[in-house]
Scaffold this active site. Structure first.
Site, PDB file in Angstrom:
ATOM      1  N   GLY A 181      -5.265  -9.162   3.027  1.00  0.00           N
ATOM      2  CA  GLY A 181      -5.881  -8.189   2.128  1.00  0.00           C
ATOM      3  C   GLY A 181      -5.150  -7.991   0.828  1.00  0.00           C
ATOM      4  O   GLY A 181      -5.102  -6.887   0.293  1.00  0.00           O
TER       5      GLY A 181
ATOM      6  N   HIS B 235       6.100  -0.505  -2.505  1.00  0.00           N
ATOM      7  CA  HIS B 235       5.687   0.200  -3.731  1.00  0.00           C
ATOM      8  C   HIS B 235       5.652   1.712  -3.554  1.00  0.00           C
ATOM      9  O   HIS B 235       5.024   2.427  -4.350  1.00  0.00           O
ATOM     10  CB  HIS B 235       4.325  -0.328  -4.197  1.00  0.00           C
ATOM     11  CG  HIS B 235       4.378  -1.766  -4.606  1.00  0.00           C
ATOM     12  ND1 HIS B 235       3.241  -2.541  -4.734  1.00  0.00           N
ATOM     13  CD2 HIS B 235       5.410  -2.586  -4.897  1.00  0.00           C
ATOM     14  CE1 HIS B 235       3.594  -3.767  -5.083  1.00  0.00           C
ATOM     15  NE2 HIS B 235       4.890  -3.828  -5.195  1.00  0.00           N
TER      16      HIS B 235
ATOM     17  N   CYS C 136      11.812  13.466  -8.734  1.00  0.00           N
ATOM     18  CA  CYS C 136      11.988  14.082 -10.057  1.00  0.00           C
ATOM     19  C   CYS C 136      11.845  13.004 -11.137  1.00  0.00           C
ATOM     20  O   CYS C 136      12.487  11.945 -11.042  1.00  0.00           O
ATOM     21  CB  CYS C 136      13.374  14.729 -10.129  1.00  0.00           C
ATOM     22  SG  CYS C 136      13.767  15.318 -11.780  1.00  0.00           S
TER      23      CYS C 136
ATOM     24  N   CYS D   4      10.540  20.142 -10.765  1.00  0.00           N
ATOM     25  CA  CYS D   4      11.708  19.844  -9.916  1.00  0.00           C
ATOM     26  C   CYS D   4      12.499  21.128  -9.685  1.00  0.00           C
ATOM     27  O   CYS D   4      12.890  21.796 -10.647  1.00  0.00           O
ATOM     28  CB  CYS D   4      12.609  18.812 -10.611  1.00  0.00           C
ATOM     29  SG  CYS D   4      14.171  18.572  -9.755  1.00  0.00           S
TER      30      CYS D   4
ATOM     31  N   GLU E 152     -11.963 -13.247   0.221  1.00  0.00           N
ATOM     32  CA  GLU E 152     -12.033 -13.921  -1.074  1.00  0.00           C
ATOM     33  C   GLU E 152     -10.897 -14.920  -1.241  1.00  0.00           C
ATOM     34  O   GLU E 152      -9.863 -14.816  -0.585  1.00  0.00           O
ATOM     35  CB  GLU E 152     -11.887 -12.893  -2.211  1.00  0.00           C
ATOM     36  CG  GLU E 152     -12.735 -11.667  -2.066  1.00  0.00           C
ATOM     37  CD  GLU E 152     -13.922 -11.671  -3.023  1.00  0.00           C
ATOM     38  OE1 GLU E 152     -14.938 -11.044  -2.689  1.00  0.00           O
ATOM     39  OE2 GLU E 152     -13.791 -12.343  -4.055  1.00  0.00           O
TER      40      GLU E 152
ATOM     41  N   ASN F  68       0.833  -1.209   0.000  1.00  0.00           N
ATOM     42  CA  ASN F  68       0.000   0.000   0.000  1.00  0.00           C
ATOM     43  C   ASN F  68       0.864   1.253   0.000  1.00  0.00           C
ATOM     44  O   ASN F  68       1.909   1.298   0.635  1.00  0.00           O
ATOM     45  CB  ASN F  68      -0.939  -0.011   1.209  1.00  0.00           C
ATOM     46  CG  ASN F  68      -1.850  -1.218   1.180  1.00  0.00           C
ATOM     47  OD1 ASN F  68      -2.009  -1.873   0.150  1.00  0.00           O
ATOM     48  ND2 ASN F  68      -2.435  -1.545   2.325  1.00  0.00           N
ATOM     49  N   VAL F  69       0.387   2.254  -0.725  1.00  0.00           N
ATOM     50  CA  VAL F  69       1.102   3.532  -0.822  1.00  0.00           C
ATOM     51  C   VAL F  69       0.375   4.603  -0.017  1.00  0.00           C
ATOM     52  O   VAL F  69       0.663   5.783  -0.156  1.00  0.00           O
ATOM     53  CB  VAL F  69       1.219   3.944  -2.314  1.00  0.00           C
ATOM     54  CG1 VAL F  69       2.117   2.978  -3.072  1.00  0.00           C
ATOM     55  CG2 VAL F  69      -0.149   4.066  -2.983  1.00  0.00           C
TER      56      VAL F  69
HETATM   57  C1  BV8 Z   1       8.748  -5.112 -12.144  1.00  0.00           C
HETATM   58  C2  BV8 Z   1       2.143   1.426  -6.745  1.00  0.00           C
HETATM   59  C3  BV8 Z   1      10.660  -5.315 -13.488  1.00  0.00           C
HETATM   60  C4  BV8 Z   1       1.562   2.370  -7.744  1.00  0.00           C
HETATM   61  C5  BV8 Z   1       1.860  -0.867  -7.581  1.00  0.00           C
HETATM   62  C6  BV8 Z   1       5.931 -12.135 -13.201  1.00  0.00           C
HETATM   63  C7  BV8 Z   1       4.823 -12.641 -13.748  1.00  0.00           C
HETATM   64  C8  BV8 Z   1       3.889 -11.760 -14.338  1.00  0.00           C
HETATM   65  C9  BV8 Z   1       4.057 -10.371 -14.344  1.00  0.00           C
HETATM   66  C10 BV8 Z   1       5.175  -9.885 -13.776  1.00  0.00           C
HETATM   67  C11 BV8 Z   1       6.112 -10.757 -13.231  1.00  0.00           C
HETATM   68  N1  BV8 Z   1       7.106 -10.005 -12.750  1.00  0.00           N
HETATM   69  C12 BV8 Z   1       6.822  -8.689 -12.998  1.00  0.00           C
HETATM   70  C13 BV8 Z   1       5.648  -8.601 -13.619  1.00  0.00           C
HETATM   71  C14 BV8 Z   1       5.021  -7.385 -14.054  1.00  0.00           C
HETATM   72  C15 BV8 Z   1       4.253  -6.656 -12.942  1.00  0.00           C
HETATM   73  C16 BV8 Z   1       3.118  -7.504 -12.458  1.00  0.00           C
HETATM   74  O1  BV8 Z   1       3.199  -8.184 -11.465  1.00  0.00           O
HETATM   75  N2  BV8 Z   1       2.022  -7.392 -13.219  1.00  0.00           N
HETATM   76  C17 BV8 Z   1       0.790  -8.115 -12.810  1.00  0.00           C
HETATM   77  C18 BV8 Z   1      -0.375  -7.167 -12.931  1.00  0.00           C
HETATM   78  C19 BV8 Z   1       0.617  -9.315 -13.666  1.00  0.00           C
HETATM   79  N3  BV8 Z   1       5.137  -6.276 -11.854  1.00  0.00           N
HETATM   80  C20 BV8 Z   1       5.789  -5.099 -12.009  1.00  0.00           C
HETATM   81  O2  BV8 Z   1       5.699  -4.373 -12.985  1.00  0.00           O
HETATM   82  C21 BV8 Z   1       6.735  -4.705 -10.878  1.00  0.00           C
HETATM   83  N4  BV8 Z   1       7.982  -4.266 -11.434  1.00  0.00           N
HETATM   84  O3  BV8 Z   1       8.512  -6.274 -12.266  1.00  0.00           O
HETATM   85  O4  BV8 Z   1       9.827  -4.485 -12.699  1.00  0.00           O
HETATM   86  C22 BV8 Z   1      11.963  -4.752 -13.334  1.00  0.00           C
HETATM   87  C23 BV8 Z   1      12.856  -5.440 -12.555  1.00  0.00           C
HETATM   88  C24 BV8 Z   1      14.159  -4.943 -12.485  1.00  0.00           C
HETATM   89  C25 BV8 Z   1      14.509  -3.785 -13.186  1.00  0.00           C
HETATM   90  C26 BV8 Z   1      13.530  -3.082 -13.929  1.00  0.00           C
HETATM   91  C27 BV8 Z   1      12.227  -3.570 -13.996  1.00  0.00           C
HETATM   92  C28 BV8 Z   1       6.168  -3.479 -10.102  1.00  0.00           C
HETATM   93  C29 BV8 Z   1       4.928  -3.834  -9.396  1.00  0.00           C
HETATM   94  C30 BV8 Z   1       4.431  -2.643  -8.544  1.00  0.00           C
HETATM   95  C31 BV8 Z   1       3.438  -1.778  -9.259  1.00  0.00           C
HETATM   96  N5  BV8 Z   1       2.911  -0.736  -8.392  1.00  0.00           N
HETATM   97  N6  BV8 Z   1       1.428   0.136  -6.760  1.00  0.00           N
HETATM   98  C32 BV8 Z   1       0.167   2.829  -7.386  1.00  0.00           C
HETATM   99  O5  BV8 Z   1      -0.349   2.407  -6.331  1.00  0.00           O
HETATM  100  O6  BV8 Z   1      -0.364   3.640  -8.156  1.00  0.00           O
HETATM  101  S1  BV8 Z   1       1.031  -2.386  -7.594  1.00  0.00           S
HETATM  102  C33 BV8 Z   1      -0.515  -2.081  -6.799  1.00  0.00           C
HETATM  103  O7  BV8 Z   1      -1.375  -3.076  -7.288  1.00  0.00           O
HETATM  104  C34 BV8 Z   1      -0.528  -2.243  -5.300  1.00  0.00           C
HETATM  105  O8  BV8 Z   1       0.617  -1.702  -4.693  1.00  0.00           O
HETATM  106  C35 BV8 Z   1      -0.627  -3.760  -5.140  1.00  0.00           C
HETATM  107  O9  BV8 Z   1       0.640  -4.358  -5.248  1.00  0.00           O
HETATM  108  C36 BV8 Z   1      -1.445  -4.137  -6.360  1.00  0.00           C
HETATM  109  C37 BV8 Z   1      -2.874  -4.350  -5.997  1.00  0.00           C
HETATM  110  O10 BV8 Z   1      -2.933  -5.591  -5.348  1.00  0.00           O
HETATM  111  P1  BV8 Z   1      -3.616  -5.713  -3.870  1.00  0.00           P
HETATM  112  O11 BV8 Z   1      -2.990  -4.721  -2.945  1.00  0.00           O
HETATM  113  O12 BV8 Z   1      -3.595  -7.123  -3.535  1.00  0.00           O
HETATM  114  O13 BV8 Z   1      -5.107  -5.157  -4.136  1.00  0.00           O
HETATM  115  P2  BV8 Z   1      -6.269  -5.809  -5.011  1.00  0.00           P
HETATM  116  O14 BV8 Z   1      -7.242  -4.728  -5.202  1.00  0.00           O
HETATM  117  O15 BV8 Z   1      -5.717  -6.542  -6.191  1.00  0.00           O
HETATM  118  O16 BV8 Z   1      -6.895  -6.930  -4.033  1.00  0.00           O
HETATM  119  C38 BV8 Z   1      -7.457  -6.550  -2.803  1.00  0.00           C
HETATM  120  C39 BV8 Z   1      -7.651  -7.839  -2.028  1.00  0.00           C
HETATM  121  O17 BV8 Z   1      -8.147  -7.491  -0.731  1.00  0.00           O
HETATM  122  C40 BV8 Z   1      -8.675  -8.794  -2.671  1.00  0.00           C
HETATM  123  O18 BV8 Z   1      -8.147 -10.117  -2.641  1.00  0.00           O
HETATM  124  C41 BV8 Z   1      -9.889  -8.656  -1.749  1.00  0.00           C
HETATM  125  O19 BV8 Z   1     -10.600  -9.869  -1.653  1.00  0.00           O
HETATM  126  C42 BV8 Z   1      -9.241  -8.321  -0.415  1.00  0.00           C
HETATM  127  N7  BV8 Z   1     -10.076  -7.566   0.525  1.00  0.00           N
HETATM  128  C43 BV8 Z   1     -11.067  -6.673   0.227  1.00  0.00           C
HETATM  129  N8  BV8 Z   1     -11.575  -6.157   1.397  1.00  0.00           N
HETATM  130  C44 BV8 Z   1     -10.865  -6.742   2.424  1.00  0.00           C
HETATM  131  C45 BV8 Z   1      -9.911  -7.627   1.863  1.00  0.00           C
HETATM  132  N9  BV8 Z   1      -9.047  -8.363   2.606  1.00  0.00           N
HETATM  133  C46 BV8 Z   1      -9.140  -8.217   3.969  1.00  0.00           C
HETATM  134  N10 BV8 Z   1     -10.023  -7.367   4.581  1.00  0.00           N
HETATM  135  C47 BV8 Z   1     -10.901  -6.628   3.852  1.00  0.00           C
HETATM  136  N11 BV8 Z   1     -11.766  -5.823   4.462  1.00  0.00           N
END
Ligand code: BV8
Length: 250
Positions: free
Chosen positions: A189, A121, A129, A149, A217, A104-105
């Site tokens: 979460g 993240h 910058c 910047c 979920e 989380n951010v």
């Molecule tokens: C990178 C900041 C390379 C920005 C975020 C391997 C396989 C496939 C793809 C990849 C791989 N490796 C890398 C990738 C690509 C990519 C990726 O994973 N893509 C996915 C979509 C397939 N990863 C990246 O790009 C990463 N960087 O790999 O760089 C590299 C390496 C070296 C050198 C150069 C480059 C960067 C990833 C970070 C991106 N930034 N956030 C912003 O916020 O604007 S990610 C952002 O989305 C969040 O930070 C978080 O990580 C994600 C959302 O996920 P969750 O937090 O889980 O939230 P979500 O809504 O999905 O789910 C909520 C859950 O809560 C649900 O399950 C729900 O049921 C539950 N819930 C609901 N209510 C409750 C609850 N649980 C408990 N209590 C409740 N009340």
């Protein structure tokens, strides 16, 4: 609905020398902060967050992306930490060693009182910058959007990790170190959809930790976790903290 907390789960937590926790957007949902899964509202309804949270989107339209983050900052500024955040503050006080890793951010863990949170993240409330990629703590708000910047005049951008960008190396190393050395690993979460964060609980499993998922979920971790609490964080975590035996260990 009453949430049953298995005694074996409490025993594992009570005996743990090192507890590590990974959180995602779900832990802030009860504070009114939309998760990534939740449909965006209003102006942003037609945008997919994963498309906005990229260098390409910012380069294409810096004003729009900056305003999206300003919109999210305003939402978070109106929100308050919830019972789930506070239960983790309590857990930190009781566990001999405790590591809190968040995707989380929103900064809500720190606002609740958690110490040394590993922000994998980044954070909405910091800027850096766009050209030099260095943090910019203060800038002149002269109405330009995005602001500029003060050193090189390039655009400022939020200090968050965009898709396709590397995570902060020290935070990433500390997170994987905690996953590999903890006795108990909570995954709370998170949908486990984004890498490399999604690999942490599986790494903890591979290193023999008891892995506990808290999520209303199903996720890819659910059928591998040692315990799965199909519940909201704000309901399950205070219950874990409240259970009698834990206090004896405090
Ligand atoms: C990178 C900041 C390379 C920005 C975020 C391997 C396989 C496939 C793809 C990849 C791989 N490796 C890398 C990738 C690509 C990519 C990726 O994973 N893509 C996915 C979509 C397939 N990863 C990246 O790009 C990463 N960087 O790999 O760089 C590299 C390496 C070296 C050198 C150069 C480059 C960067 C990833 C970070 C991106 N930034 N956030 C912003 O916020 O604007 S990610 C952002 O989305 C969040 O930070 C978080 O990580 C994600 C959302 O996920 P969750 O937090 O889980 O939230 P979500 O809504 O999905 O789910 C909520 C859950 O809560 C649900 O399950 C729900 O049921 C539950 N819930 C609901 N209510 C409750 C609850 N649980 C408990 N209590 C409740 N009340």
């Amino acid at each position: 609905m009453e949430i049953a907390i298995p005694d074996a789960l409490l025993d594992a937590a009570r005996q743990a020398q090192h507890i590590a926790v990974l959180t995602g957007a779900g832990v802030s949902a009860e504070s009114g902060v939309p998760t990534f899964r939740d449909a965006q509202t209003g102006l942003w309804a037609k945008f997919n967050p994963q498309e906005l949270a990229t260098r390409e989107a910012f380069a294409r339209n810096p004003k729009m992306v900056w305003e999206w983050y300003a919109h999210r900052r305003a939402l978070v500024a109106q929100a308050a930490p919830n019972a789930g955040h506070y239960a983790l503050v309590e857990m930190e006080k009781r566990a001999p060693r405790f590591t809190l890793i968040t995707q989380n951010v929103d900064g809500l863990h720190a606002r609740a009182g958690s110490q040394n949170v590993i922000e994998l993240h980044g954070n909405l409330f910091r800027a850096k910058c766009f050209r030099e990629d260095v943090p910019v703590p203060n800038w002149v708000d002269d109405g330009q959007i995005p602001p500029r910047c003060p050193r090189c005049g390039s655009y400022l951008r939020p200090d968050v990790v965009w898709f396709g960008e590397a995570l902060p190396p020290r935070a990433l190393a500390a997170a994987f170190d905690a996953a590999r050395t903890c006795d108990v690993f909570f995954s709370i979460g998170t949908s486990g959809a984004v890498e490399p964060a999604a690999s942490l609980p599986f790494d903890a499993l591979r290193h023999g930790a008891t892995v506990i998922e808290v999520n209303p979920e199903e996720t890819p971790l659910s059928n591998r976790a040692t315990f799965t609490l199909r519940a909201a964080a704000g309901a399950a975590l205070p219950k874990i903290i409240a259970r009698e035996q834990w206090i004896k260990n405090g």
